[in-house]
Design an enzyme around this catalytic site. Structure first.
Site, PDB file in Angstrom:
ATOM      1  N   HIS A   9     -85.025  38.277 -43.133  1.00  0.00           N
ATOM      2  CA  HIS A   9     -85.908  39.399 -43.437  1.00  0.00           C
ATOM      3  C   HIS A   9     -85.738  39.800 -44.895  1.00  0.00           C
ATOM      4  O   HIS A   9     -84.633  40.122 -45.335  1.00  0.00           O
ATOM      5  CB  HIS A   9     -85.594  40.590 -42.530  1.00  0.00           C
ATOM      6  N   TYR A  58     -88.697  51.492 -39.319  1.00  0.00           N
ATOM      7  CA  TYR A  58     -87.958  52.729 -39.060  1.00  0.00           C
ATOM      8  C   TYR A  58     -88.949  53.881 -39.187  1.00  0.00           C
ATOM      9  O   TYR A  58     -89.547  54.086 -40.245  1.00  0.00           O
ATOM     10  CB  TYR A  58     -86.836  52.918 -40.078  1.00  0.00           C
ATOM     11  N   PRO A  67     -76.212  53.412 -35.368  1.00  0.00           N
ATOM     12  CA  PRO A  67     -76.846  52.120 -35.629  1.00  0.00           C
ATOM     13  C   PRO A  67     -77.995  52.177 -36.629  1.00  0.00           C
ATOM     14  O   PRO A  67     -78.545  51.127 -36.983  1.00  0.00           O
ATOM     15  CB  PRO A  67     -77.349  51.699 -34.244  1.00  0.00           C
ATOM     16  N   LYS A 113     -74.944  48.836 -39.616  1.00  0.00           N
ATOM     17  CA  LYS A 113     -73.671  48.573 -40.285  1.00  0.00           C
ATOM     18  C   LYS A 113     -72.508  48.266 -39.345  1.00  0.00           C
ATOM     19  O   LYS A 113     -71.451  47.816 -39.814  1.00  0.00           O
ATOM     20  CB  LYS A 113     -73.283  49.781 -41.162  1.00  0.00           C
ATOM     21  N   TYR A 155     -78.473  48.671 -47.768  1.00  0.00           N
ATOM     22  CA  TYR A 155     -78.952  48.027 -46.553  1.00  0.00           C
ATOM     23  C   TYR A 155     -78.541  46.549 -46.489  1.00  0.00           C
ATOM     24  O   TYR A 155     -78.115  46.063 -45.438  1.00  0.00           O
ATOM     25  CB  TYR A 155     -80.482  48.154 -46.466  1.00  0.00           C
TER      26      TYR A 155
END
Length: 390
Positions: A72, A201, A293, A297, A385
Site C-alpha cells: 500500500h 480511516y 489499533p 503499531k 505511519y
C-alpha cells in the site's frame, strides 16, 4: 533441559525472535500455553511497516509475504463527507506499508521453525520465569501433569499483556502507565472485496470507522462502539448499515456486503511498562506495551523490540559484549513512546468521545482539514505511519 534462551510465547514476536537467534546459531526453545491450532486460528491485524518486512526477510520467511501481501502506497482520511489520500510513497521518499495478515506471518514463522527442527512446546501450563535476577535463570512449566524445568542464560517474555512474564516481576521493580479509552471497536471479517484498494480511516459524528482488508477477496471492517455493546445485538445487516452511514457516499455506494465469518468487540487502551529488562528477563511486545489499533503499531512495535533484543543477544554471544542487551530497554522504550503518542493522536483525532459536542466535532474536522492541506503535517503523519527508523 538447558538452552541459551527460553522464549515464552509463540506469537509473531516470540517466533520472529526465535528465528533470528536460530539463524545466528543461538539455541532456543519456545513455550506457549495454547495449542498450535488455536494460535493459527486467532484473527489479528495485518499492516506491516517496512522494518517488519525486512525482519521477516532476515528470518527467512519473507517469500510468501512478498508474493501474497498487498503493498500500500497510501491511505485515505475520510471526514465531512469527503476523503483525502495520504500519499505515503511520495511523502516518505519511497516508503510504503504491506497488508499481510498476522495469522499468515505466524504460520510462516511456525513452519520455518518446524522445518529447522527447532523445539516448540505447546499447551504448557503454569509457565513461570524464575531466577532471572540471579545467575541461574530458569523456566518451569507443566505439561500432561508433569512439572518440567528449563535452565538458560536469558528469558524473553513474549507472552502478551496477560502473560506470566510481566507478572513475575516484583511490583517495586516496574512502573506502568495506562490510558483506557471509553469505547471499543466492533469488527467483522467477510469474504467480500474491499471497498477500496487502500485503507480508509473515517471520522464521523456517529463515530469512527475503518475499512481494511486481508486480501483482494477478504475484507476487515470496524466501527467504533460503546464498551457495553453486546455482539449479539449486531446482525450483519445492522453492521453494514451503520458502516455505510459513516463513510462518504461514493464509498458507501460501492461497498459489497456479505455474511461475516468472524465478529468481535475489542476494547482500546494505551499501556506501557518500564523498564523492559529485569536482570536476565526481557519483556517483548504486548508483554510490555499495548497501543490502540488506530495507528497499526501493535505488531510493528513488537517487531522493533525483537530487532533490538536479537541484536543485543547476538552481540553478547558473538562478541562477548553486553552493550546491546544493556541498552535494550532504553532503545525499545524510546521508540515505543513515540508510537504510543502517534496511536493516541490518531485515536483522539478520529473517534467520537463521550460528551463530544458539535464544537468538538468541528475542531476535529478543522484539524483534519489542516492536516490534509499542509504537506508538512501530512509528512509527519506519513513518517509515523510507515514506521520510524530503528
Amino acid at each position: 533441559m538447558r538452552v541459551q534462551v527460553v522464549i515464552i510465547g509463540s506469537g509473531p514476536s516470540g517466533l520472529l525472535l526465535g528465528q533470528l537467534l536460530g539463524k545466528a546459531g543461538i539455541d532456543t526453545v519456545i513455550l506457549d500455553r495454547s495449542s498450535r491450532a488455536h494460535i493459527l486460528s486467532r484473527v489479528r491485524a495485518g499492516v506491516l511497516e517496512e522494518g517488519t518486512v525486512h525482519l521477516a526477510d532476515a528470518a527467512g520467511v519473507g517469500a510468501r509475504l512478498k508474493a501474497e501481501g498487498l503493498p500500500h502506497d497510501g491511505f485515505s482520511l475520510a471526514f465531512d463527507g469527503r476523503d483525502h489520500r495520504i500519499d505515503l510513497l511520495d511523502l516518505t521518499q519511497g516508503k510504503r506499508v504491506m497488508v499481510y495478515g498476522q495469522t499468515e506471518l505466524t504460520r510462516d514463522l511456525i513452519e520455518a521453525r518446524e522445518a529447522e527442527s527447532r523445539l516448540m512446546i505447546y499447551e504448557a501450563t503454569n509457565v513461570m520465569p524464575q531466577g532471572f535476577d540471579s545467575g541461574t535463570p530458569h523456566v518451569t512449566y507443566e505439561k500432561d501433569g508433569v512439572t518440567h524445568r528449563i535452565d538458560c542464560d536469558f528469558i524473553a517474555g513474549c507472552d502478551g499483556f496477560h502473560g506470566a512474564s510481566r507478572k513475575a516481576v516484583p511490583d517495586d521493580a516496574i512502573r506502568t502507565f495506562e490510558k483506557v479509552y471509553p469505547f471499543g471497536w466492533l469488527g467483522i471479517l467477510a469474504e467480500v472485496p474491499p471497498v477500496d484498494h487502500e485503507l480508509i480511516y473515517a471520522n464521523h459524528p456517529r463515530g469512527f470507522a475503518l475499512c481494511s482488508m486481508r486480501s483482494l477477496t477478504r475484507s476487515r471492517y470496524y466501527i467504533q462502539c460503546a464498551l457495553d455493546e453486546q455482539i449479539e445485538a449486531w446482525s450483519d445487516d445492522r453492521f453494514w448499515d451503520e458502516l455505510r452511514r459513516r463513510l462518504p457516499a461514493h464509498h458507501a455506494e460501492a461497498m459489497v456486503t456479505g455474511p461475516s465469518f468472524e465478529k468481535s468487540i475489542a476494547p482500546l487502551r494505551s499501556f506501557v511498562a518500564e523498564p523492559m529488562r529485569f536482570g536476565r528477563l526481557f519483556l517483548v511486545g504486548d508483554a510490555a506495551h499495548i497501543v490502540p489499533p488506530t495507528g497499526a503499531k501493535g505488531l510493528n512495535l513488537a517487531a522493533s523490540d525483537v530487532h533490538y533484543l536479537a541484536s543485543g543477544l547476538i552481540e553478547h554471544y558473538e562478541d562477548r559484549s553486553n552493550a546491546g542487551i544493556d541498552g535494550y530497554s532504553h532503545k525499545a522504550l524510546a521508540r515505543v513512546w513515540k508510537a504510543v503518542r502517534f496511536s493516541w493522536w490518531m485515536t483522539s483525532m478520529l473517534h467520537r468521545f463521550p460528551g463530544t459536542g458539535a464544537f468538538d466535532q468541528k475542531i476535529q474536522e478543522a484539524e483534519l482539514d489542516y492536516l490534509t492541506h499542509s504537506r508538512a503535517a501530512e509528512t509527519v503523519l506519513a513518517e509515523n505511519y510507515v514506521g520510524l527508523p530503528y
